[in-house]
Design a protein around this motif. Structure first.
Motif, short mmCIF file in Angstrom:
data_model
loop_
_atom_site.label_atom_id
_atom_site.label_comp_id
_atom_site.label_asym_id
_atom_site.label_seq_id
_atom_site.Cartn_x
_atom_site.Cartn_y
_atom_site.Cartn_z
N TYR A 490 -65.24 20.49 -17.08
CA TYR A 490 -65.03 21.75 -17.80
C TYR A 490 -66.02 22.82 -17.30
N LEU A 491 -67.28 22.41 -17.13
CA LEU A 491 -68.27 23.37 -16.64
C LEU A 491 -68.00 23.78 -15.20
N ASP A 492 -67.54 22.84 -14.40
CA ASP A 492 -67.19 23.16 -13.01
C ASP A 492 -66.10 24.23 -12.99
N ALA A 493 -65.09 24.06 -13.85
CA ALA A 493 -64.01 25.04 -13.91
C ALA A 493 -64.53 26.39 -14.42
N LEU A 494 -65.40 26.36 -15.41
CA LEU A 494 -65.97 27.61 -15.92
C LEU A 494 -66.78 28.32 -14.84
N ASN A 495 -67.52 27.52 -14.06
CA ASN A 495 -68.28 28.11 -12.96
C ASN A 495 -67.37 28.77 -11.93
N LYS A 496 -66.21 28.15 -11.72
CA LYS A 496 -65.26 28.74 -10.78
C LYS A 496 -64.66 30.02 -11.37
N LEU A 497 -64.43 29.98 -12.64
CA LEU A 497 -63.85 31.14 -13.32
C LEU A 497 -64.78 32.34 -13.22
#
Ligand SMILES: [Zn+2]
Length: 510
Positions: A490-497
């Motif tokens: 989830y954090l990886d995706a947020l970082n990408k976002l």
């Protein structure tokens, strides 16, 4: 033996799979693996489609050695200029330009007469030749076009300087017998046919993408356009591993060969599956989990006596049974680096440090670290977005009679934030707490969890897809604890976002 060129379009047509959005880093990782696999051409993207697409093609052109790097362009000036600019750093480069030739596309979509279409195609090929020597021309929806019109437009494209002519069955309408007839007719009747490569590009709407491509090879095609795991628009494209292994296993019949190193097929398939989030069905030919598994007693007995009783090819030839390496918490940096090198990863000292630290962390909590774990670890580390948000701590309380509660501590660019939340389950609670901590609440579109190997000790690998407005990103996380994997993903995706990775706009292409 005729040499058949393999044109991989995983990063262009494959990336058009609904729901798939790869970041430039992920595309570069796949392109490097495709180079290791030995494909002849990598279609890296459609540069005019978005700044992200352009950037990815450009980086692949800069960083990937070996294959020709191709970029897609409609028969428009801006498209071709943008494609040329993107592939400029590559040692071998190709512009792939296309226009539709079927009556329905010319009338309804392009609103052009056949003469105008020919004129546009000729102009585009000449214009593209101003930038590169290697130009591919495609007649979109050739599968439903008039064969004589194709002969005419291809003849003109060759005269204008096209070096590869592609016959796409864009909508997956063809059947092998008719497609072979069409390809054979075109090659036989097009002026200048001898001097160019003849390519086919097939889709799997009727489950015939691979067999249509193979039939075309028999009819004289010299290049096949395909994707890893057959991913692509709608039902997908011809699957590269199936085309390659059919040509190899039945070389007695096809009398043709490719330049693909088949031992890299399985790893490429796994990488593409992991990064795109497109799961490989267990019964998928060549790369599915069960493709080489024998279940029936009679078969098992036969295989033990002589493998060829029930096996038409060895698992090793597609890279499936690489020696199982097992590392543990006593394995040192040297053994770790060596194991990675045996898997084909060249790891520099700078990259080794964080990787080894994570390996130790995992080895402390899990007795054996297997080949699959190592691959997952490296790919995870290599494709992670810059960490604006970082997980510092995580606590979850849950049980049958308890409302799950999660507390997270997250490092943000200017602070450390602790938040708690309840949820329907532990993962839901964690996601709500993280959302609060970072002040973002995108829609969770997909959540998938997989074990890297069998057994309860396996690493849990989680893939999530988040959407905010028109931006879609995927994040991944691996850890021995599945709630932690979920938080990391989830954090990886947020970082990408927050880093803006993964935006895409759809444009029609062959
Ligand atoms: Zn296509």
């Amino acid at each position: 033996m005729r040499r058949i060129k393999i044109f991989d379009t995983t990063l262009r047509d494959g990336e058009q799979s609904p729901g798939v959005a790869l970041s430039p880093d992920e595309k570069v990782a796949i392109a490097k693996q495709l180079a290791r696999l030995g494909v002849d051409v990598i279609e890296a993207g459609f540069p005019i489609a978005s700044p992200g697409d352009f950037a990815a093609v450009r980086r692949i052109a800069e960083e990937v050695e070996g294959p020709t790097i191709a970029a897609l362009a409609r028969t428009a000036k801006a498209d071709i200029e943008r494609a040329a600019e993107a592939i400029e750093p590559a040692a071998r480069r190709r512009i792939h330009t296309f226009i539709a030739t079927s009556p329905v596309h010319m009338e309804k979509k392009l609103r052009m007469t056949p003469d105008e279409v020919v004129e546009k195609a000729v102009w585009a090929v000449k214009f593209a030749r101003g930038f590169v020597d290697d130009v591919e021309f495609s007649a979109e929806d050739a599968g439903r076009s008039d064969p004589d019109f194709l002969v005419r437009i291809f003849g003109e494209a060759i005269a204008a300087g096209a070096t590869t002519i592609n016959i796409p069955d864009t909508v997956g309408y063809q059947v092998p017998w008719k497609f072979a007839e069409l390809v054979g007719y075109i090659i036989e009747n097009t002026p200048g046919a001898d001097g160019v490569d003849w390519s086919v590009h097939t889709h799997d709407d009727l489950g015939m993408a691979v067999v249509n491509s193979l039939a075309a090879v028999r009819a004289g095609a010299t290049q096949v356009e395909c994707t890893i795991n057959g991913i692509g628009e709608r039902a997908g494209n011809a699957s590269l591993e199936e085309v390659v292994m059919a040509l190899y296993t039945r070389r007695d019949f096809f009398e043709a060969e490719t330049g693909v190193n088949t031992r890299e097929l399985y790893r490429t398939s796994q990488l593409v599956s992991r990064l795109t989030g497109m799961v490989v069905p267990p019964n998928k030919a060549i790369v599915g989990r069960n493709a080489f598994a024998h279940e029936s007693g009679i078969h098992q007995d036969g295989v033990l006596k002589a493998r060829e009783t029930y096996e038409i090819m060895n698992a090793e030839i597609v890279g499936r049974e690489a020696a199982v390496m097992v590392l543990g918490k006593h394995s040192g940096r040297h053994a770790f680096k060596k194991a990675l090198a045996e898997l084909g990863y060249e790891i520099g000292d700078e990259e080794l440090k964080p990787l080894f630290a994570r390996f130790k962390e995992i080895a402390d909590r899990k007795k054996q670290v297997t080949t699959e774990d190592l691959i997952a670890l490296v790919e995870d580390e290599r494709t992670r977005a810059p960490e604006m948000f970082k997980l510092l701590d995580l606590q979850v309380h849950s049980g049958l009679a308890l409302t799950p509660v999660a507390t997270v501590k997250v490092k943000t660019p200017d602070d450390e934030v602790t938040e708690a939340a309840t949820g329907d389950g532990p993962v839901d609670a964690v996601y709500k707490a993280i959302s609060r901590a970072v002040g973002l609440s995108p829609t969770l579109e997909r959540y998938r969890i997989e074990a890297t190997t069998g057994g309860t000790e396996a690493l849990g690998e989680v893939m999530v897809r988040l959407r905010q407005g028109s931006v879609v990103v995927t994040g991944r996380g691996i850890a021995p604890d599945i709630v932690e994997s979920s938080a990391r993903a989830y954090l990886d995706a947020l970082n990408k976002l927050v880093s803006g990775v993964g935006a895409r706009e759809a444009i029609e292409a062959p």
